[in-house]
Scaffold this motif. Sequence first.
Motif, PDB file in Angstrom:
ATOM      1  N   ILE A 100      18.926  27.215  -3.801  1.00  0.00           N
ATOM      2  CA  ILE A 100      19.054  25.865  -3.282  1.00  0.00           C
ATOM      3  C   ILE A 100      18.375  25.824  -1.919  1.00  0.00           C
ATOM      4  O   ILE A 100      18.709  26.616  -1.031  1.00  0.00           O
ATOM      5  N   VAL A 101      17.419  24.930  -1.761  1.00  0.00           N
ATOM      6  CA  VAL A 101      16.575  24.862  -0.569  1.00  0.00           C
ATOM      7  C   VAL A 101      16.689  23.477   0.048  1.00  0.00           C
ATOM      8  O   VAL A 101      16.741  22.474  -0.664  1.00  0.00           O
ATOM      9  N   SER A 102      16.703  23.435   1.381  1.00  0.00           N
ATOM     10  CA  SER A 102      16.630  22.167   2.093  1.00  0.00           C
ATOM     11  C   SER A 102      15.516  22.240   3.116  1.00  0.00           C
ATOM     12  O   SER A 102      15.431  23.191   3.900  1.00  0.00           O
ATOM     13  N   TYR A 103      14.664  21.227   3.105  1.00  0.00           N
ATOM     14  CA  TYR A 103      13.608  21.103   4.103  1.00  0.00           C
ATOM     15  C   TYR A 103      13.951  20.007   5.097  1.00  0.00           C
ATOM     16  O   TYR A 103      13.126  19.653   5.936  1.00  0.00           O
ATOM     17  N   ALA A 104      15.165  19.475   5.023  1.00  0.00           N
ATOM     18  CA  ALA A 104      15.599  18.377   5.908  1.00  0.00           C
ATOM     19  C   ALA A 104      15.842  18.885   7.310  1.00  0.00           C
ATOM     20  O   ALA A 104      16.236  19.989   7.530  1.00  0.00           O
ATOM     21  N   LYS A 119      18.068  40.403 -13.858  1.00  0.00           N
ATOM     22  CA  LYS A 119      17.119  39.640 -13.048  1.00  0.00           C
ATOM     23  C   LYS A 119      15.689  39.968 -13.445  1.00  0.00           C
ATOM     24  O   LYS A 119      15.318  41.115 -13.585  1.00  0.00           O
ATOM     25  N   GLY A 120      14.916  38.904 -13.625  1.00  0.00           N
ATOM     26  CA  GLY A 120      13.511  39.078 -13.936  1.00  0.00           C
ATOM     27  C   GLY A 120      13.226  39.285 -15.413  1.00  0.00           C
ATOM     28  O   GLY A 120      12.093  39.522 -15.783  1.00  0.00           O
ATOM     29  N   GLU A 121      14.236  39.212 -16.262  1.00  0.00           N
ATOM     30  CA  GLU A 121      14.035  39.383 -17.697  1.00  0.00           C
ATOM     31  C   GLU A 121      14.378  38.106 -18.441  1.00  0.00           C
ATOM     32  O   GLU A 121      15.473  37.973 -18.949  1.00  0.00           O
ATOM     33  N   PRO A 122      13.526  37.170 -18.511  1.00  0.00           N
ATOM     34  CA  PRO A 122      12.176  37.102 -17.969  1.00  0.00           C
ATOM     35  C   PRO A 122      12.075  36.263 -16.699  1.00  0.00           C
ATOM     36  O   PRO A 122      11.009  36.122 -16.145  1.00  0.00           O
ATOM     37  N   MET A 123      13.157  35.674 -16.212  1.00  0.00           N
ATOM     38  CA  MET A 123      13.080  34.707 -15.114  1.00  0.00           C
ATOM     39  C   MET A 123      13.885  35.219 -13.919  1.00  0.00           C
ATOM     40  O   MET A 123      14.996  35.710 -14.092  1.00  0.00           O
ATOM     41  N   ASN A 124      13.358  35.048 -12.711  1.00  0.00           N
ATOM     42  CA  ASN A 124      14.088  35.464 -11.516  1.00  0.00           C
ATOM     43  C   ASN A 124      15.096  34.425 -11.051  1.00  0.00           C
ATOM     44  O   ASN A 124      16.253  34.746 -10.830  1.00  0.00           O
ATOM     45  N   HIS A 125      14.677  33.178 -10.862  1.00  0.00           N
ATOM     46  CA  HIS A 125      15.618  32.119 -10.497  1.00  0.00           C
ATOM     47  C   HIS A 125      14.979  30.750 -10.690  1.00  0.00           C
ATOM     48  O   HIS A 125      13.775  30.638 -10.881  1.00  0.00           O
ATOM     49  N   VAL A 126      15.835  29.734 -10.626  1.00  0.00           N
ATOM     50  CA  VAL A 126      15.406  28.343 -10.661  1.00  0.00           C
ATOM     51  C   VAL A 126      15.737  27.762  -9.294  1.00  0.00           C
ATOM     52  O   VAL A 126      16.864  27.913  -8.811  1.00  0.00           O
ATOM     53  N   ALA A 127      14.784  27.103  -8.646  1.00  0.00           N
ATOM     54  CA  ALA A 127      15.000  26.556  -7.306  1.00  0.00           C
ATOM     55  C   ALA A 127      15.065  25.038  -7.345  1.00  0.00           C
ATOM     56  O   ALA A 127      14.297  24.392  -8.061  1.00  0.00           O
ATOM     57  N   MET A 128      15.997  24.494  -6.572  1.00  0.00           N
ATOM     58  CA  MET A 128      16.177  23.051  -6.428  1.00  0.00           C
ATOM     59  C   MET A 128      16.142  22.718  -4.948  1.00  0.00           C
ATOM     60  O   MET A 128      16.625  23.492  -4.125  1.00  0.00           O
ATOM     61  N   THR A 129      15.590  21.560  -4.609  1.00  0.00           N
ATOM     62  CA  THR A 129      15.631  21.090  -3.228  1.00  0.00           C
ATOM     63  C   THR A 129      16.696  20.015  -3.098  1.00  0.00           C
ATOM     64  O   THR A 129      16.896  19.205  -4.009  1.00  0.00           O
ATOM     65  N   VAL A 130      17.384  20.024  -1.955  1.00  0.00           N
ATOM     66  CA  VAL A 130      18.415  19.035  -1.649  1.00  0.00           C
ATOM     67  C   VAL A 130      18.266  18.608  -0.194  1.00  0.00           C
ATOM     68  O   VAL A 130      17.670  19.328   0.613  1.00  0.00           O
ATOM     69  N   ASP A 131      18.834  17.451   0.126  1.00  0.00           N
ATOM     70  CA  ASP A 131      18.811  16.975   1.513  1.00  0.00           C
ATOM     71  C   ASP A 131      19.919  17.598   2.356  1.00  0.00           C
ATOM     72  O   ASP A 131      19.733  17.851   3.531  1.00  0.00           O
ATOM     73  N   ASP A 132      21.092  17.824   1.758  1.00  0.00           N
ATOM     74  CA  ASP A 132      22.253  18.309   2.499  1.00  0.00           C
ATOM     75  C   ASP A 132      22.706  19.645   1.914  1.00  0.00           C
ATOM     76  O   ASP A 132      23.485  19.695   0.960  1.00  0.00           O
ATOM     77  N   LEU A 133      22.220  20.722   2.498  1.00  0.00           N
ATOM     78  CA  LEU A 133      22.499  22.065   2.005  1.00  0.00           C
ATOM     79  C   LEU A 133      23.986  22.398   2.093  1.00  0.00           C
ATOM     80  O   LEU A 133      24.558  22.975   1.163  1.00  0.00           O
ATOM     81  N   ASP A 134      24.639  22.030   3.190  1.00  0.00           N
ATOM     82  CA  ASP A 134      26.059  22.340   3.372  1.00  0.00           C
ATOM     83  C   ASP A 134      26.931  21.635   2.334  1.00  0.00           C
ATOM     84  O   ASP A 134      27.860  22.231   1.781  1.00  0.00           O
ATOM     85  N   ALA A 135      26.641  20.374   2.052  1.00  0.00           N
ATOM     86  CA  ALA A 135      27.415  19.628   1.057  1.00  0.00           C
ATOM     87  C   ALA A 135      27.238  20.238  -0.325  1.00  0.00           C
ATOM     88  O   ALA A 135      28.195  20.355  -1.098  1.00  0.00           O
ATOM     89  N   LEU A 136      26.026  20.646  -0.647  1.00  0.00           N
ATOM     90  CA  LEU A 136      25.780  21.257  -1.957  1.00  0.00           C
ATOM     91  C   LEU A 136      26.481  22.602  -2.059  1.00  0.00           C
ATOM     92  O   LEU A 136      27.082  22.925  -3.088  1.00  0.00           O
ATOM     93  N   GLU A 137      26.464  23.377  -0.981  1.00  0.00           N
ATOM     94  CA  GLU A 137      27.151  24.667  -1.005  1.00  0.00           C
ATOM     95  C   GLU A 137      28.651  24.485  -1.211  1.00  0.00           C
ATOM     96  O   GLU A 137      29.275  25.249  -1.954  1.00  0.00           O
ATOM     97  N   ALA A 138      29.238  23.470  -0.600  1.00  0.00           N
ATOM     98  CA  ALA A 138      30.664  23.196  -0.804  1.00  0.00           C
ATOM     99  C   ALA A 138      30.963  22.898  -2.273  1.00  0.00           C
ATOM    100  O   ALA A 138      31.988  23.325  -2.811  1.00  0.00           O
ATOM    101  N   LYS A 139      30.065  22.212  -2.957  1.00  0.00           N
ATOM    102  CA  LYS A 139      30.245  21.922  -4.382  1.00  0.00           C
ATOM    103  C   LYS A 139      30.142  23.196  -5.218  1.00  0.00           C
ATOM    104  O   LYS A 139      30.862  23.367  -6.195  1.00  0.00           O
ATOM    105  N   VAL A 140      29.229  24.091  -4.844  1.00  0.00           N
ATOM    106  CA  VAL A 140      29.084  25.365  -5.549  1.00  0.00           C
ATOM    107  C   VAL A 140      30.388  26.159  -5.429  1.00  0.00           C
ATOM    108  O   VAL A 140      30.906  26.689  -6.416  1.00  0.00           O
ATOM    109  N   VAL A 141      30.930  26.223  -4.221  1.00  0.00           N
ATOM    110  CA  VAL A 141      32.186  26.944  -3.987  1.00  0.00           C
ATOM    111  C   VAL A 141      33.330  26.286  -4.765  1.00  0.00           C
ATOM    112  O   VAL A 141      34.140  26.966  -5.398  1.00  0.00           O
ATOM    113  N   ALA A 142      33.392  24.952  -4.752  1.00  0.00           N
ATOM    114  CA  ALA A 142      34.444  24.232  -5.471  1.00  0.00           C
ATOM    115  C   ALA A 142      34.376  24.496  -6.978  1.00  0.00           C
ATOM    116  O   ALA A 142      35.399  24.449  -7.662  1.00  0.00           O
TER     117      ALA A 142
END
Length: 126
Positions: A122-126, A70-93
């Motif tokens: 993964i961030v949601s502001y919805a 972590k941090g060599e050289p990047m910590n993370h990439v962030a994406m915004t989504v409308d439906d956090l729960d649906a996206l998390e289910a896809k990550v698990v799948a």
Amino acid sequence: MTKATLEHVNMTVSDPQRSANLMRDLFGWHIRWEGPSMSGGHTIHVGSDDQYLALYTNENVKAADPSFRKGEPMNHVAMTVDDLDALEAKVVAAGLKPFGHDDYDPGKRFYFFDWNAIEFEIVSYA
């Protein structure tokens, strides 16, 4: 002042097709371009019409076993989504493990590592 937008991020991955398929499934993106890299190896551009991830590999990367730095050289990439729960289910799948769930002002988020130890937020502001 000139307004800037992020056009792409170029990442080295062990299997660009697998990573591109994940991004297509998670975010509904499409392959914009695929072919030989100017530095040797192979690259896939996956994203929207305006922004994308360039997923690069070569024979040395394919043979390596990526480890988390972590941090060599990047910590993370962030994406915004409308439906956090649906996206998390896809990550698990996809066989990946979400962690670091947090509700904060003004949104909610979680993180996961892909197969290359790249951390995504993964961030949601919805």
